[in-house]
Design a protein around this motif. Structure first.
Motif, PDB file in Angstrom:
ATOM      1  N   GLU A 717       4.276  10.128 -13.520  1.00 41.39           N
ATOM      2  CA  GLU A 717       3.727  10.916 -12.387  1.00 41.39           C
ATOM      3  C   GLU A 717       4.009  12.227 -12.172  1.00 41.39           C
ATOM      4  O   GLU A 717       3.046  12.966 -11.822  1.00 41.39           O
ATOM      5  CB  GLU A 717       4.584  10.090 -11.127  1.00 41.39           C
ATOM      6  CG  GLU A 717       4.279  10.635  -9.935  1.00 41.39           C
ATOM      7  CD  GLU A 717       5.246  10.025  -8.679  1.00 41.39           C
ATOM      8  OE1 GLU A 717       5.021  10.556  -7.536  1.00 41.39           O
ATOM      9  OE2 GLU A 717       5.948   9.206  -9.018  1.00 41.39           O
ATOM     10  N   TYR A 724      -3.720  16.419 -10.804  1.00 42.17           N
ATOM     11  CA  TYR A 724      -4.144  15.457  -9.405  1.00 42.17           C
ATOM     12  C   TYR A 724      -4.038  16.817  -8.215  1.00 42.17           C
ATOM     13  O   TYR A 724      -5.052  16.488  -7.148  1.00 42.17           O
ATOM     14  CB  TYR A 724      -3.314  14.439  -9.088  1.00 42.17           C
ATOM     15  CG  TYR A 724      -3.679  13.127  -9.744  1.00 42.17           C
ATOM     16  CD1 TYR A 724      -4.908  12.486  -9.375  1.00 42.17           C
ATOM     17  CD2 TYR A 724      -2.899  12.730 -10.828  1.00 42.17           C
ATOM     18  CE1 TYR A 724      -4.987  11.262  -9.926  1.00 42.17           C
ATOM     19  CE2 TYR A 724      -3.125  11.384 -11.325  1.00 42.17           C
ATOM     20  CZ  TYR A 724      -4.368  10.877 -10.981  1.00 42.17           C
ATOM     21  OH  TYR A 724      -4.803   9.679 -11.709  1.00 42.17           O
ATOM     22  N   GLY A 734      -8.237  11.673  -0.938  1.00 39.04           N
ATOM     23  CA  GLY A 734      -7.167  10.918  -1.450  1.00 39.04           C
ATOM     24  C   GLY A 734      -7.653   9.550  -1.794  1.00 39.04           C
ATOM     25  O   GLY A 734      -6.975   8.945  -2.797  1.00 39.04           O
ATOM     26  N   ARG A 735      -8.501   9.021  -1.138  1.00 35.07           N
ATOM     27  CA  ARG A 735      -9.144   7.591  -1.505  1.00 35.07           C
ATOM     28  C   ARG A 735      -9.789   7.459  -2.644  1.00 35.07           C
ATOM     29  O   ARG A 735      -9.593   6.526  -3.461  1.00 35.07           O
ATOM     30  CB  ARG A 735      -9.986   7.132  -0.096  1.00 35.07           C
ATOM     31  CG  ARG A 735     -10.536   5.818  -0.237  1.00 35.07           C
ATOM     32  CD  ARG A 735     -11.388   5.582   0.978  1.00 35.07           C
ATOM     33  NE  ARG A 735     -10.366   5.402   2.080  1.00 35.07           N
ATOM     34  CZ  ARG A 735     -10.973   5.139   3.380  1.00 35.07           C
ATOM     35  NH1 ARG A 735     -12.132   5.152   3.570  1.00 35.07           N
ATOM     36  NH2 ARG A 735     -10.012   5.403   4.388  1.00 35.07           N
ATOM     37  N   ILE A 738      -7.136   7.837  -5.427  1.00 39.55           N
ATOM     38  CA  ILE A 738      -6.423   6.317  -5.501  1.00 39.55           C
ATOM     39  C   ILE A 738      -7.394   5.484  -6.242  1.00 39.55           C
ATOM     40  O   ILE A 738      -6.923   4.615  -7.254  1.00 39.55           O
ATOM     41  CB  ILE A 738      -6.060   5.895  -4.103  1.00 39.55           C
ATOM     42  CG1 ILE A 738      -4.943   6.517  -3.607  1.00 39.55           C
ATOM     43  CG2 ILE A 738      -5.734   4.328  -4.303  1.00 39.55           C
ATOM     44  CD1 ILE A 738      -4.596   6.272  -2.094  1.00 39.55           C
ATOM     45  N   GLY A 742      -6.286   3.749  -9.725  1.00 32.42           N
ATOM     46  CA  GLY A 742      -6.329   2.312 -10.173  1.00 32.42           C
ATOM     47  C   GLY A 742      -7.381   1.801 -11.068  1.00 32.42           C
ATOM     48  O   GLY A 742      -7.178   0.848 -11.743  1.00 32.42           O
ATOM     49  N   ALA A 805      -2.856   2.388  -8.800  1.00 29.59           N
ATOM     50  CA  ALA A 805      -3.230   3.122  -7.486  1.00 29.59           C
ATOM     51  C   ALA A 805      -1.813   3.498  -6.783  1.00 29.59           C
ATOM     52  O   ALA A 805      -1.779   4.575  -6.128  1.00 29.59           O
ATOM     53  CB  ALA A 805      -3.753   2.330  -6.448  1.00 29.59           C
ATOM     54  N   TRP A 806      -0.671   2.797  -7.058  1.00 35.74           N
ATOM     55  CA  TRP A 806       0.495   3.205  -6.350  1.00 35.74           C
ATOM     56  C   TRP A 806       1.068   4.485  -6.717  1.00 35.74           C
ATOM     57  O   TRP A 806       1.583   5.209  -5.946  1.00 35.74           O
ATOM     58  CB  TRP A 806       1.615   1.903  -6.697  1.00 35.74           C
ATOM     59  CG  TRP A 806       3.063   2.265  -6.084  1.00 35.74           C
ATOM     60  CD1 TRP A 806       3.949   2.547  -6.850  1.00 35.74           C
ATOM     61  CD2 TRP A 806       3.355   2.398  -4.751  1.00 35.74           C
ATOM     62  NE1 TRP A 806       5.171   2.957  -6.294  1.00 35.74           N
ATOM     63  CE2 TRP A 806       4.788   2.761  -4.571  1.00 35.74           C
ATOM     64  CE3 TRP A 806       2.649   2.123  -3.545  1.00 35.74           C
ATOM     65  CZ2 TRP A 806       5.414   2.635  -3.362  1.00 35.74           C
ATOM     66  CZ3 TRP A 806       3.337   1.946  -2.445  1.00 35.74           C
ATOM     67  CH2 TRP A 806       4.742   2.975  -2.254  1.00 35.74           C
ATOM     68  N   VAL A 808      -0.372   7.259  -7.896  1.00 33.46           N
ATOM     69  CA  VAL A 808      -1.107   8.220  -7.041  1.00 33.46           C
ATOM     70  C   VAL A 808      -1.012   8.198  -5.551  1.00 33.46           C
ATOM     71  O   VAL A 808      -1.011   9.215  -5.071  1.00 33.46           O
ATOM     72  CB  VAL A 808      -2.687   7.945  -7.368  1.00 33.46           C
ATOM     73  CG1 VAL A 808      -3.665   9.010  -6.594  1.00 33.46           C
ATOM     74  CG2 VAL A 808      -2.950   8.002  -8.762  1.00 33.46           C
ATOM     75  N   TYR A 809      -1.002   7.072  -5.130  1.00 36.72           N
ATOM     76  CA  TYR A 809      -0.711   7.054  -3.551  1.00 36.72           C
ATOM     77  C   TYR A 809       0.805   7.740  -3.129  1.00 36.72           C
ATOM     78  O   TYR A 809       0.874   8.336  -2.412  1.00 36.72           O
ATOM     79  CB  TYR A 809      -0.775   5.649  -3.282  1.00 36.72           C
ATOM     80  CG  TYR A 809      -0.100   5.453  -1.628  1.00 36.72           C
ATOM     81  CD1 TYR A 809      -0.698   5.932  -0.715  1.00 36.72           C
ATOM     82  CD2 TYR A 809       1.311   5.001  -1.330  1.00 36.72           C
ATOM     83  CE1 TYR A 809      -0.486   5.571   0.542  1.00 36.72           C
ATOM     84  CE2 TYR A 809       1.555   4.860   0.152  1.00 36.72           C
ATOM     85  CZ  TYR A 809       0.658   5.148   0.931  1.00 36.72           C
ATOM     86  OH  TYR A 809       1.375   5.050   2.315  1.00 36.72           O
ATOM     87  N   ARG A 810       1.780   7.633  -3.941  1.00 40.89           N
ATOM     88  CA  ARG A 810       2.803   8.398  -3.652  1.00 40.89           C
ATOM     89  C   ARG A 810       2.683   9.733  -3.952  1.00 40.89           C
ATOM     90  O   ARG A 810       3.591  10.698  -3.151  1.00 40.89           O
ATOM     91  CB  ARG A 810       4.263   7.946  -4.880  1.00 40.89           C
ATOM     92  CG  ARG A 810       4.446   6.428  -4.644  1.00 40.89           C
ATOM     93  CD  ARG A 810       5.609   5.945  -5.610  1.00 40.89           C
ATOM     94  NE  ARG A 810       6.826   6.760  -5.343  1.00 40.89           N
ATOM     95  CZ  ARG A 810       7.627   7.799  -5.941  1.00 40.89           C
ATOM     96  NH1 ARG A 810       7.219   7.562  -7.336  1.00 40.89           N
ATOM     97  NH2 ARG A 810       8.793   8.157  -5.513  1.00 40.89           N
ATOM     98  N   LEU A 812      -0.028  11.479  -3.338  1.00 43.86           N
ATOM     99  CA  LEU A 812      -0.785  12.011  -2.185  1.00 43.86           C
ATOM    100  C   LEU A 812      -0.148  12.044  -0.837  1.00 43.86           C
ATOM    101  O   LEU A 812      -0.328  12.502   0.136  1.00 43.86           O
ATOM    102  CB  LEU A 812      -2.010  11.045  -1.898  1.00 43.86           C
ATOM    103  CG  LEU A 812      -2.939  11.020  -3.103  1.00 43.86           C
ATOM    104  CD1 LEU A 812      -3.888  10.057  -2.826  1.00 43.86           C
ATOM    105  CD2 LEU A 812      -3.480  12.340  -3.222  1.00 43.86           C
TER     106      LEU A 812
END
Length: 824
Positions: A717, A724, A734-735, A738, A742, A805-806, A808-810, A812
């Motif tokens: 990450e 990123y 952000g979507r 993600i 993923g 995806a997790w 990347v979500y963290r 963002l």
């Protein structure tokens, strides 16, 4: 100098804590699955060597009827006691089924005869759950005793009643200390309870403790012709169960290899991320010897930690799986396996040696690559990442060499180890070729798209193989193993069900004694519901190839019963009517190395030069079986064998009512007369339970592989924050990020799955046509199950999408400026 260098290098894990979990996960879970399988196998083998364990006191001898469905007269047991053989005790058995279709083995004992034994075990000493209280055991309602391990597995509590399908509820249940009784999967009660559930004359067995040679001869002198004195069956279980345990061991080793791939991925990633630090240390004067000493100490620490935690988790896993294994071995082979298992140093030593060997193999190349790269190149961030693509090209060449080696191994003499070697080479070859194939595919797709986003998507996916490639190899191996086992087990189930439908052509099967057979035949001739019936006689032969079962089949049986014939000469049924023609089961034909149309020499009194008229599938007899006509030259010898009757009813006649009618009229036990539908249901229920452990190991292995991909992505990450953040500045939402994160992992998983599906089918084919044939002497038709494969792949892809995806979500959740600043 060791301390400062160690502090500098090991400080990497303070900045990347998720890599601690990744390194620990691979080695620990690999060791845990291996130790779980090793412990179960060793525990079972130890139980075989010790013999049947009833009340923690071996009974090495058994007196039983030569036809297992027949019973021992109670008067004979009384005569033994009067003759002073007090070490012999009667045992009765009854198999019952709960409403949830769990099979339970209920054992009835003579509590009074076992009073000396119960006193030794602390029967009535103030602790209610320490042992059996003789006074309570013979008092209605008769308590049912069960070991603590079995009770925990079933979720039973002390004092509860157990509901049954065809019998009244039994209980109250009394849960005993594991050290008080060692009963395996049996529930124990006084014999009076079994008589109330299923009234019948006689007893199932007489178990005897230590007997001198004179006492054994004394028993044989008074044995009726139909009874025999033998060693308990558990002492001869090793050869029968060897293939079962070998398959379990193969699954454990495969799971260990998957764990090693994840460990290799984590160590390689850790060393890649530390390359600038190593380059700085080299420029400050730290030599390769000091660096290698610190890194070897780190690897040794990981090995010790992984082995310790792996042994703890492995023992927990084994205790969870042991009841299912014990029930399977009890149903298939009559084996008594103690459900209490303690850690043994042999497991720890074996896992330590394998972990050291595996860790050194996994760490050797990343360490050599790190130490042999010049300090100047190490200072460049992408040096070793670029080098991984060259390594994958080398891996692809090695994969080709392994494939050629597998082709050569396929010409070896067929055996279990040849099959497993072939499987290992094939799977390793495919795994090593995967990263190179994925990289080539991603670069090709990137060149084929004009849009910047898609070009970046596939280019970045190719670059991510530097830290996802090995984890993808582990994932592919796990998926292929899962598909291979699904195919093999599904094919086996379909073949077994079809075979049973062919072999069980009648509605009711009866196994009377020779004296009772004429009466039953006479009665059947008078029944309007009976369409037809026929008798089959069984005897055993002892040949150099092992014990054989010989069946004498009459004309009506040949016309009605359609054996699952694999190959035969034209008009083989008519040839079987010849005096010296024979049908062989597939396993027996392999043992004698004969095919249809050849001659086979059989032991006396059968004699030599029998014409092989056909070969048929047989999945139900571990000793091998042959069929001859009652008109054959061996007809008179076979007529003295154990008879069985097959009865075909009219379509409107209820078989359950007919079975009850026969039981009542001739006082037959449940084992002597059986409904065809009940046999089918029971056989398939045992089949499904047999592969529970294998399926559990496959699922666990797949979970480990998906976790490896997830943590490999999560561990990188920080290194991907910069790109990123720049993408967010360039306008990607952000979507979208993600979805891209993923999607990369899903695309990688799909490519791995597309390779894993044919690889799994090849694995299943080798298991069926090489390993099973070498283990049991028979094969089966291979079937395919597309919906099952689709379900496995879909669930795996869903898990990978979340795993990609997790992270990347963290990222963002933080601002782009903060992420860019931290990535500097």
């Amino acid at each position: 100098m060791f301390g400062p260098v160690a502090n500098a290098l090991w400080g990497h894990y303070r900045r990347h804590p998720f890599q601690i979990l990744l390194v620990w996960l691979g080695l620990t879970l690999g060791v845990a699955l291996l130790v779980g399988v090793l412990s179960i196998n060793q525990h079972a083998q130890q139980s075989y060597r010790e013999g049947a364990k009833l009340f923690s006191n071996p009974y090495p001898f058994s007196i039983h009827h030569t036809q297992r469905t027949q019973r021992v007269p109670q008067a004979f047991y009384i005569d033994l006691r009067r003759a002073g053989l007090t070490q012999c005790v009667p045992v009765d058995r009854l198999q019952v089924v709960t409403p949830s279709l769990d099979d339970l083995n209920l054992m009835g004992v003579d509590t009074i005869a076992m009073l000396p034994l119960l006193a030794e075990r602390g029967g009535d000493n103030g602790r209610e759950n320490k042992g059996i209280s003789p006074v309570n055991a013979i008092t209605s309602p008769y308590p049912v005793y069960v070991g603590e391990a079995m009770a925990n597995h079933k979720g039973w509590k002390d004092g509860q009643m157990i509901d049954l399908l065809d019998y009244p509820a039994i209980g109250p249940l009394r849960v005993l200390d594991n050290d008080a009784l060692s009963m395996g999967t049996y529930l124990v009660a006084d014999m009076a309870l079994l008589r109330t559930l299923s009234p019948h004359a006689g007893i199932a067995d007489i178990l005897c403790g230590s007997l001198t040679q004179a006492e054994r001869q004394q028993i044989r002198n008074v044995l009726p012709p139909a009874l025999t004195l033998t060693k308990t069956q558990a002492t001869q279980l090793g050869p029968l169960t060897r293939a079962f345990h070998l398959n379990l061991l193969a699954m454990g080793l495969l799971a260990f290899v998957v764990g090693l791939f994840i460990f290799y991925q984590a160590i390689s990633l850790s060393m890649t991320q530390r390359q600038p630090l190593v380059g700085a240390l080299r420029q400050l004067g730290v030599d390769g010897r000091q660096l290698s000493g610190v890194m070897l100490a780190e690897i040794l620490a990981w090995v010790v930690l992984g082995v310790m935690s792996g042994n703890v988790l492995g023992l927990m896993l084994a205790n969870q799986l042991l009841p299912a294994v014990a029930t399977t071995l009890s149903d298939l082979y009559g084996a008594d396996i103690d459900l209490v298992m303690h850690w043994q140093w042999q497991w720890g030593l074996a896992s330590l040696l394998l972990a050291i060997l595996g860790a050194m193999m996994a760490s050797a190349w990343p360490l050599v690559r790190l130490l042999n790269t010049s300090p100047g190149r190490l200072s460049q961030r992408m040096t070793l990442i670029r080098g991984t693509h060259q390594e994958y090209a080398v891996q692809a060449i090695i994969a080709i060499l392994l494939g050629v080696t597998a082709w050569g191994v396929s010409y070896w003499e067929s055996s279990q180890w040849q099959g497993f070697t072939l499987i290992a080479l094939t799977m390793l070859s495919a795994a090593l070729a995967l990263p190179y194939a994925c990289g080539w595919l991603f670069h090709t797709l990137a060149r084929g798209y004009a849009g910047a986003r898609w070009r970046w998507f596939f280019t970045d996916a190719a670059a991510s193989l530097s830290y996802r490639g090995v984890a993808a190899m582990a994932f592919m191996l796990a998926v292929s193993a899962h598909i291979g086992m699904e195919t093999m087990v599904g094919s086996f189930r379909t073949s077994t069900e079809t075979w049973l439908q062919q072999r069980l052509a009648a509605d009711v099967y009866v196994r009377p004694g020779n004296a009772l057979l004429p009466r039953i035949e006479s009665w059947l001739e008078q029944q309007e519901d009976v369409s037809q019936f026929w008798a089959t006689y069984r005897r055993e032969l002892v040949a150099p190839q092992g014990r054989l079962e010989v069946l004498s089949v009459g004309d009506r049986a040949l016309e009605k019963q359609s054996l699952a014939v694999k190959s035969a000469q034209p008009q083989y049924w008519s040839q079987l009517h010849q005096q010296r023609a024979v049908l062989l089961s597939e396993s027996l034909a392999a043992k004698f190395d004969v095919s249809v149309g050849e001659m086979v020499n059989l032991p006396a009194p059968m004699g030599e030069r029998w014409h092989v008229a056909g070969i048929y599938y047989d999945y139900g007899n571990p000793y091998g079986q042959l069929v001859v006509s009652t008109h054959s030259e061996a007809g008179e010898w076979l007529a003295q064998g154990r008879p069985s009757l097959a009865v075909v009813l009219d379509k409107e006649a209820p078989s359950d009512h007919f079975v009850d009618q026969m039981n009542t009229r001739f006082s037959l036990s449940n084992g002597q007369v059986q409904n065809q539908a009940d046999i089918m249901r029971y056989a398939m229920r045992i089949f499904d339970r047999t592969f529970t452990v294998t399926e559990s190991l496959c699922v666990l292995m797949l979970i480990v592989a998906i976790s490896g991909l997830f943590f490999a992505t999560l561990a990188t990450e920080l290194s991907r924050q910069r790109q990123y953040s720049l993408l967010r500045y360039l306008g990607l939402s952000g979507r979208e990020l993600i979805a891209l994160g993923g999607g990369q992992l899903v695309i990688l998983g799909l490519v791995s799955a597309l390779i894993a599906i044919p690889l799994g089918l090849v694995l299943a084919s080798m298991l069926i046509h090489v390993v099973l044939k070498a283990s049991f002497g028979w094969t089966m038709t291979m079937n395919f199950f597309p919906m099952t494969y689709a379900t496995t792949i879909s669930l795996s892809m869903l898990a990978l999408m979340v795993a990609g995806a997790w992270p990347v979500y963290r990222m963002l959740k933080r601002t782009a400026a903060a992420s860019l600043r931290d990535a500097q």
